[in-house]
Write an enzyme that holds these catalytic residues in place. Structure first.
Site, PDB file in Angstrom:
ATOM      1  N   GLN A 126       0.835  -1.200   0.000  1.00 15.75           N
ATOM      2  CA  GLN A 126       0.000   0.000   0.000  1.00 15.75           C
ATOM      3  C   GLN A 126       0.869   1.249   0.000  1.00 15.75           C
ATOM      4  O   GLN A 126       1.897   1.311   0.658  1.00 15.75           O
ATOM      5  CB  GLN A 126      -0.929  -0.006   1.211  1.00 15.75           C
ATOM      6  CG  GLN A 126      -2.170   0.835   1.020  1.00 15.75           C
ATOM      7  CD  GLN A 126      -3.285   0.442   1.968  1.00 15.75           C
ATOM      8  OE1 GLN A 126      -3.333  -0.687   2.430  1.00 15.75           O
ATOM      9  NE2 GLN A 126      -4.184   1.356   2.256  1.00 15.75           N
ATOM     10  N   SER A 141       3.921  -6.442   2.813  1.00 17.25           N
ATOM     11  CA  SER A 141       2.607  -6.398   3.457  1.00 17.25           C
ATOM     12  C   SER A 141       1.556  -7.038   2.543  1.00 17.25           C
ATOM     13  O   SER A 141       1.638  -8.232   2.269  1.00 17.25           O
ATOM     14  CB  SER A 141       2.250  -4.956   3.837  1.00 17.25           C
ATOM     15  OG  SER A 141       1.099  -4.908   4.654  1.00 17.25           O
ATOM     16  N   LEU A 142       0.582  -6.264   2.028  1.00 18.39           N
ATOM     17  CA  LEU A 142      -0.417  -6.873   1.140  1.00 18.39           C
ATOM     18  C   LEU A 142       0.247  -7.533  -0.062  1.00 18.39           C
ATOM     19  O   LEU A 142      -0.303  -8.470  -0.648  1.00 18.39           O
ATOM     20  CB  LEU A 142      -1.430  -5.830   0.665  1.00 18.39           C
ATOM     21  CG  LEU A 142      -1.043  -4.922  -0.504  1.00 18.39           C
ATOM     22  CD1 LEU A 142      -1.423  -5.531  -1.850  1.00 18.39           C
ATOM     23  CD2 LEU A 142      -1.681  -3.562  -0.371  1.00 18.39           C
ATOM     24  N   ARG A 154      -9.447  -8.069   4.028  1.00 13.85           N
ATOM     25  CA  ARG A 154      -8.329  -7.606   4.854  1.00 13.85           C
ATOM     26  C   ARG A 154      -8.376  -6.087   5.027  1.00 13.85           C
ATOM     27  O   ARG A 154      -8.205  -5.566   6.123  1.00 13.85           O
ATOM     28  CB  ARG A 154      -7.010  -8.035   4.195  1.00 13.85           C
ATOM     29  CG  ARG A 154      -5.735  -7.729   4.987  1.00 13.85           C
ATOM     30  CD  ARG A 154      -4.552  -8.309   4.225  1.00 13.85           C
ATOM     31  NE  ARG A 154      -3.277  -8.140   4.903  1.00 13.85           N
ATOM     32  CZ  ARG A 154      -2.448  -7.117   4.728  1.00 13.85           C
ATOM     33  NH1 ARG A 154      -2.787  -6.141   3.885  1.00 13.85           N
ATOM     34  NH2 ARG A 154      -1.296  -7.052   5.361  1.00 13.85           N
ATOM     35  N   HIS A 159      -0.039  -3.213  11.228  1.00 10.75           N
ATOM     36  CA  HIS A 159       1.079  -4.025  11.722  1.00 10.75           C
ATOM     37  C   HIS A 159       1.448  -3.696  13.172  1.00 10.75           C
ATOM     38  O   HIS A 159       2.617  -3.496  13.506  1.00 10.75           O
ATOM     39  CB  HIS A 159       2.300  -3.881  10.799  1.00 10.75           C
ATOM     40  CG  HIS A 159       2.044  -4.372   9.418  1.00 10.75           C
ATOM     41  ND1 HIS A 159       1.862  -5.704   9.130  1.00 10.75           N
ATOM     42  CD2 HIS A 159       1.893  -3.705   8.248  1.00 10.75           C
ATOM     43  CE1 HIS A 159       1.620  -5.837   7.833  1.00 10.75           C
ATOM     44  NE2 HIS A 159       1.621  -4.645   7.281  1.00 10.75           N
ATOM     45  N   GLN A 211       0.888 -11.813  10.183  1.00 11.43           N
ATOM     46  CA  GLN A 211       1.359 -10.622   9.484  1.00 11.43           C
ATOM     47  C   GLN A 211       0.506  -9.390   9.781  1.00 11.43           C
ATOM     48  O   GLN A 211       0.991  -8.264   9.761  1.00 11.43           O
ATOM     49  CB  GLN A 211       1.379 -10.901   7.973  1.00 11.43           C
ATOM     50  CG  GLN A 211       2.025  -9.841   7.116  1.00 11.43           C
ATOM     51  CD  GLN A 211       1.254  -9.626   5.836  1.00 11.43           C
ATOM     52  OE1 GLN A 211       0.092  -9.265   5.862  1.00 11.43           O
ATOM     53  NE2 GLN A 211       1.913  -9.861   4.714  1.00 11.43           N
TER      54      GLN A 211
END
Length: 314
Positions: free
Chosen positions: A10, A94-95, A119, A204, A253
């Site tokens: 992102q 991440s994503l 998510r 996170h 995660q």
């Protein structure tokens, strides 16, 4: 020359992303149509035309970024004969880890789109707007020890942790707003610059636990198979291929640290990677790769011309 495909996270989204691929290749158009169908949403129209504030929403940005990466991977395979198995590893920020798993065949495109939509929604639901914050600690003095010390100072008034260890000189902290504000002051005293990030939620960090619980349920029902090449996981900074381990790490995660610097160092070191190719939207990971592993070649594959030139390099 050992290769790793990297998949952006992102912040790499922009209005118009993927349009060049769709205009040039039927394979890309097919991917965007499949994602739209999976989500029952005109996501590609939003990607192509905006508005930017809607594209930036977490629930839209996450599947949209994955869709661009998936389209580029399919074009490489269908148009140029470059399979993901040309790489020794895949990894995503991440994503982007979901994009990597999709690219490596571990999760279907439709399931990946639906998981990322959920998510994004779950992350947004987890914390009321205004309660959480994130900040980027930057500058030549910024290292993990400094960031940990700043986060510890912030933890005196609330939750504050290191969220993204991107590279030396670029580390992100996350948590309660008051705690992050305190950490920012501590970081400045330690010699770092600190920039509050314009994000909708504190990603996170432990404040995302309810989102992790939602993802545990969704991932528990998802079909995950062994990837065609190992995925270097954010949580462990090591290659993983076991579907059940991957499933567990995707849950961890959500609240855990993105260990990107360590992941890149492992690939460039023990992994023997000498060439990194960021595939999708933007060039953020390419810039990080050049700082973490300057001896390796790093390229961003955004346009039809990028993909053609990359394919010819084989």
């Amino acid at each position: 020359m050992s290769l790793a495909f990297l998949f952006p996270g992102q912040g790499s989204q922009s209005v118009g992303m993927g349009a060049g691929l769709a205009d040039a290749f039927a394979a890309a158009r097919e991917v965007f149509a499949e994602v739209d169908d999976a989500l029952n949403q005109k996501l590609f129209q939003l990607m192509r035309e905006g508005p930017e504030d809607q594209l930036t929403l977490t629930e839209n940005a996450q599947p949209a970024l994955m869709a661009v990466s998936a389209a580029a991977m399919r074009v490489l395979k269908v148009e140029f004969g470059v399979e993901v198995t040309r790489a020794g590893f895949v990894a995503g920020h991440s994503l982007g880890e979901y994009s990597a798993l999709c690219g490596a065949g571990a999760i279907s495109l439709a399931d990946t789109a639906r998981l990322l939509k959920l998510r994004g929604q779950a992350m947004q639901r987890a914390v009321p707007v205004g309660r959480g914050a994130m900040a980027s600690l930057i500058g030549p003095k910024t290292d993990l020890a400094l960031a940990e010390a700043a986060a510890k100072a912030g933890s005196e008034v609330g939750i504050c942790v290191v969220a993204n260890d991107n590279n030396a000189g670029n580390i992100v902290i996350s948590g309660d707003k008051a705690a992050v504000d305190r950490a920012i002051e501590a970081a400045k005293e330690l010699g770092a610059r600190a920039i509050p990030l314009n994000v909708s939620a504190p990603f996170h960090c432990p404040l995302m636990q309810s989102a992790a619980d939602e993802m545990a349920d969704a991932l528990g029902d998802a079909r995950i198979v062994a990837p065609a090449v190992p995925v270097v996981a954010n949580v462990t900074a090591r290659p993983e291929s076991d579907p059940e381990v991957i499933r567990r790490l995707l849950v961890e995660q959500v609240t855990g640290r993105v260990r990107w610097r360590e992941s890149m160092e492992w690939m460039a070191g023990e992994g023997g990677v000498t060439r990194f190719a960021e595939i999708g939207s933007g060039k953020v990971l390419t810039g990080m790769a050049k700082r973490i592993a300057p001896e390796a070649e790093s390229v961003a594959l955004n346009t039809p011309e990028d993909l053609e030139a990359f394919a010819k390099s084989f």
